[in-house]
Scaffold this active site. Structure first.
Site, PDB file in Angstrom:
ATOM      1  N   LYS A  71       0.852  -1.193   0.000  1.00 19.68           N
ATOM      2  CA  LYS A  71       0.000   0.000   0.000  1.00 19.68           C
ATOM      3  C   LYS A  71       0.886   1.242   0.000  1.00 19.68           C
ATOM      4  O   LYS A  71       1.828   1.346   0.798  1.00 19.68           O
ATOM      5  CB  LYS A  71      -0.893   0.000   1.241  1.00 19.68           C
ATOM      6  N   ASP A 101      -3.624   4.296  -1.511  1.00 24.42           N
ATOM      7  CA  ASP A 101      -4.501   4.706  -0.404  1.00 24.42           C
ATOM      8  C   ASP A 101      -4.393   6.213  -0.210  1.00 24.42           C
ATOM      9  O   ASP A 101      -3.631   6.691   0.627  1.00 24.42           O
ATOM     10  CB  ASP A 101      -4.074   3.938   0.861  1.00 24.42           C
ATOM     11  N   LYS A 148      -7.387   8.007  -0.041  1.00 24.01           N
ATOM     12  CA  LYS A 148      -8.658   8.337   0.644  1.00 24.01           C
ATOM     13  C   LYS A 148      -9.249   9.647   0.109  1.00 24.01           C
ATOM     14  O   LYS A 148      -9.443  10.624   0.857  1.00 24.01           O
ATOM     15  CB  LYS A 148      -8.453   8.463   2.152  1.00 24.01           C
ATOM     16  N   ASP A 175     -13.889  14.680  -1.766  1.00 25.46           N
ATOM     17  CA  ASP A 175     -14.018  16.021  -2.355  1.00 25.46           C
ATOM     18  C   ASP A 175     -15.344  16.049  -3.109  1.00 25.46           C
ATOM     19  O   ASP A 175     -16.122  15.085  -3.044  1.00 25.46           O
ATOM     20  CB  ASP A 175     -12.809  16.270  -3.290  1.00 25.46           C
ATOM     21  N   THR A 201     -10.066   3.404  11.568  1.00 32.99           N
ATOM     22  CA  THR A 201      -9.832   2.477  12.682  1.00 32.99           C
ATOM     23  C   THR A 201      -9.170   3.155  13.882  1.00 32.99           C
ATOM     24  O   THR A 201      -9.054   2.553  14.946  1.00 32.99           O
ATOM     25  CB  THR A 201      -8.960   1.299  12.218  1.00 32.99           C
ATOM     26  N   ARG A 255       3.108  -0.824  10.649  1.00 31.00           N
ATOM     27  CA  ARG A 255       4.208  -0.795  11.608  1.00 31.00           C
ATOM     28  C   ARG A 255       4.582  -2.126  12.240  1.00 31.00           C
ATOM     29  O   ARG A 255       5.776  -2.360  12.468  1.00 31.00           O
ATOM     30  CB  ARG A 255       3.911   0.277  12.680  1.00 31.00           C
TER      31      ARG A 255
HETATM   32  O1  LIG Z   1      -7.435   3.132   4.287  1.00 30.37           O
HETATM   33  C1  LIG Z   1      -6.572   2.654   5.045  1.00 30.37           C
HETATM   34  O2  LIG Z   1      -5.696   1.911   4.602  1.00 30.37           O
HETATM   35  C2  LIG Z   1      -6.728   2.888   6.490  1.00 30.37           C
HETATM   36  C3  LIG Z   1      -8.001   3.112   6.949  1.00 30.37           C
HETATM   37  C4  LIG Z   1      -8.262   3.103   8.328  1.00 30.37           C
HETATM   38  O3  LIG Z   1      -9.412   3.227   8.772  1.00 30.37           O
HETATM   39  N1  LIG Z   1      -7.224   2.912   9.184  1.00 30.37           N
HETATM   40  C5  LIG Z   1      -5.920   2.750   8.765  1.00 30.37           C
HETATM   41  O4  LIG Z   1      -5.040   2.550   9.601  1.00 30.37           O
HETATM   42  N2  LIG Z   1      -5.664   2.794   7.410  1.00 30.37           N
HETATM   43  C6  LIG Z   1      -4.253   2.690   6.939  1.00 30.37           C
HETATM   44  O5  LIG Z   1      -3.724   1.424   7.299  1.00 30.37           O
HETATM   45  C7  LIG Z   1      -2.358   1.533   7.713  1.00 30.37           C
HETATM   46  C8  LIG Z   1      -2.218   0.967   9.102  1.00 30.37           C
HETATM   47  O6  LIG Z   1      -0.891   1.011   9.483  1.00 30.37           O
HETATM   48  P1  LIG Z   1      -0.400   0.446  10.886  1.00 30.37           P
HETATM   49  O7  LIG Z   1      -1.260   1.062  11.964  1.00 30.37           O
HETATM   50  O8  LIG Z   1       1.042   0.880  10.950  1.00 30.37           O
HETATM   51  O9  LIG Z   1      -0.567  -1.065  10.816  1.00 30.37           O
HETATM   52  C9  LIG Z   1      -1.976   3.017   7.606  1.00 30.37           C
HETATM   53  O10 LIG Z   1      -1.261   3.191   6.397  1.00 30.37           O
HETATM   54  C10 LIG Z   1      -3.308   3.749   7.543  1.00 30.37           C
HETATM   55  O11 LIG Z   1      -3.228   4.898   6.717  1.00 30.37           O
END
Ligand SMILES: O=C(O)c1cc(=O)[nH]c(=O)n1[C@@H]1O[C@H](COP(=O)(O)O)[C@@H](O)[C@H]1O
Length: 242
Positions: free
Chosen positions: A36, A63, A65, A68, A123, A214
Site C-alpha cells: 500500500k 490509499d 482516501k 471532495d 480504525t 508498523r
Molecule cells: O485506508 C486505510 O488503509 C486505512 C483506513 C483506516 O481506517 N485505518 C488505517 O489505519 N488505514 C491505513 O492502514 C495503515 C495501518 O498502518 P499500521 O497502523 O502501521 O498497521 C496506515 O497506512 C493507515 O493509513
C-alpha cells in the site's frame, strides 16, 4: 468480485522516501502480499514509486482516501486507475453522488481492473471521536450504514475494522470486499489504532484483506515478522474454508 486468492496481506509502506519503500518491498514476496502506498509516500514521490513497486511485481493499493466534490474525486480516481493500481479508495462520507461519479469514471477506463473501495470509519476512531464531530452513534452502526451506502453506489468494498466484519456480512449482500487495517499481532503495540484485531482473528471473522504497517515495517526483522503473519493467515484461511 469473487475473492479466491490466498494473497490477503497488504503491507502499508508508510515511508518518507522511495528508496526506503523499495528496500522494504524487496524483502517481501509479491506472491504472498500486496503493498500500500499512502499519503506521505505518494506526496513525496508521486507515480514513480508506484511504477517501481509494479516493476518488482507487486499489486499496489493506492490509499489516498479521496474526499471532495464528485467531479474532483472521480477524476482523481480515474488518474489512479490509469496508473494501473490494483485498488484505490475514497471516503464513504463523501456521499452517494461522489462515489457514483467515481465508479462511472472507472467504467470509462479501457480494460479497467482497479478495485474501488470506500473508507467507513477510520480504525483510529472510537465513539468519543465520533461524538466530537457530531455523530452520536456507535462506530459499528456508522460503519454498517456507510457499507450499505457504498454497496448501493456500486463500489467493490469498504475499509473497516475487523471488529465490524461480521455485522457487515450479516447486513449486506456478497460479494463485497472487506479490507481491514487496525491489525495487531498479540505482542504488537497498538499505537494510534483503536479498533484492532489480531491477523488470525481477522481472517476467522471474515476479513478479505488485512492492512498491516508498523508491526512489519518497524520490526527489527520485517521479513521474519511478515512470514510469521503470512503463516497465521494461511492457517486461518484453511480453517475458515474447512
Ligand atoms: O485506508 C486505510 O488503509 C486505512 C483506513 C483506516 O481506517 N485505518 C488505517 O489505519 N488505514 C491505513 O492502514 C495503515 C495501518 O498502518 P499500521 O497502523 O502501521 O498497521 C496506515 O497506512 C493507515 O493509513
Amino acid at each position: 468480485m469473487t475473492i479466491i486468492d490466498t494473497n490477503r496481506i497488504i503491507v502499508a509502506l508508510d515511508y518518507p522516501d522511495q528508496a526506503s519503500a523499495v528496500q522494504m518491498a524487496r524483502q517481501l514476496d509479491p506472491a504472498l502480499c500486496r503493498v500500500k502506498v499512502g499519503k506521505e509516500l505518494f506526496t513525496r514521490c508521486g507515480p514513480s514509486v508506484v511504477e517501481a513497486l509494479h516493476a518488482l511485481g507487486f499489486d499496489v493499493f493506492l490509499d489516498l482516501k479521496f474526499h471532495d466534490i464528485p467531479n474532483t474525486t472521480a477524476r482523481a480516481v480515474r488518474a489512479a486507475a490509469e496508473m494501473g493500481v490494483w485498488m484505490v479508495n475514497v471516503h464513504a462520507s463523501g456521499g452517494r453522488r461522489m462515489m457514483e461519479a467515481a465508479r462511472e469514471q472507472l467504467e470509462q477506463v479501457a480494460d479497467n481492473r482497479t478495485l474501488l473501495i470506500a473508507v467507513t470509519v477510520l480504525t483510529s476512531m472510537e465513539r468519543s471521536d465520533l461524538a466530537e464531530i457530531g455523530l452520536d452513534i456507535d462506530p459499528l452502526e456508522q460503519v454498517v450504514r456507510l457499507a450499505r451506502l457504498t454497496q448501493s453506489a456500486g463500489l467493490d468494498g469498504v475499509v473497516c475494522s475487523a471488529q465490524e466484519v461480521a455485522a457487515i456480512r450479516a447486513a449486506i449482500e456478497q460479494p463485497f470486499a472487506l479490507v481491514t487495517p487496525g491489525i495487531r499481532p498479540a505482542d504488537a503495540e497498538q499505537g494510534d489504532q483503536r479498533r484492532i484485531m489480531t491477523p488470525s482473528q481477522a481472517i476467522h471473522t471474515g476479513s478479505d484483506y488485512l492492512v498491516i504497517g508498523r508491526p512489519i515495517t518497524q520490526a527489527s526483522t520485517p521479513a521474519d515478522v511478515a512470514a510469521c503473519i503470512q503463516n497465521d493467515v494461511a492457517a486461518a484461511l484453511n480453517a475458515r474454508q474447512a
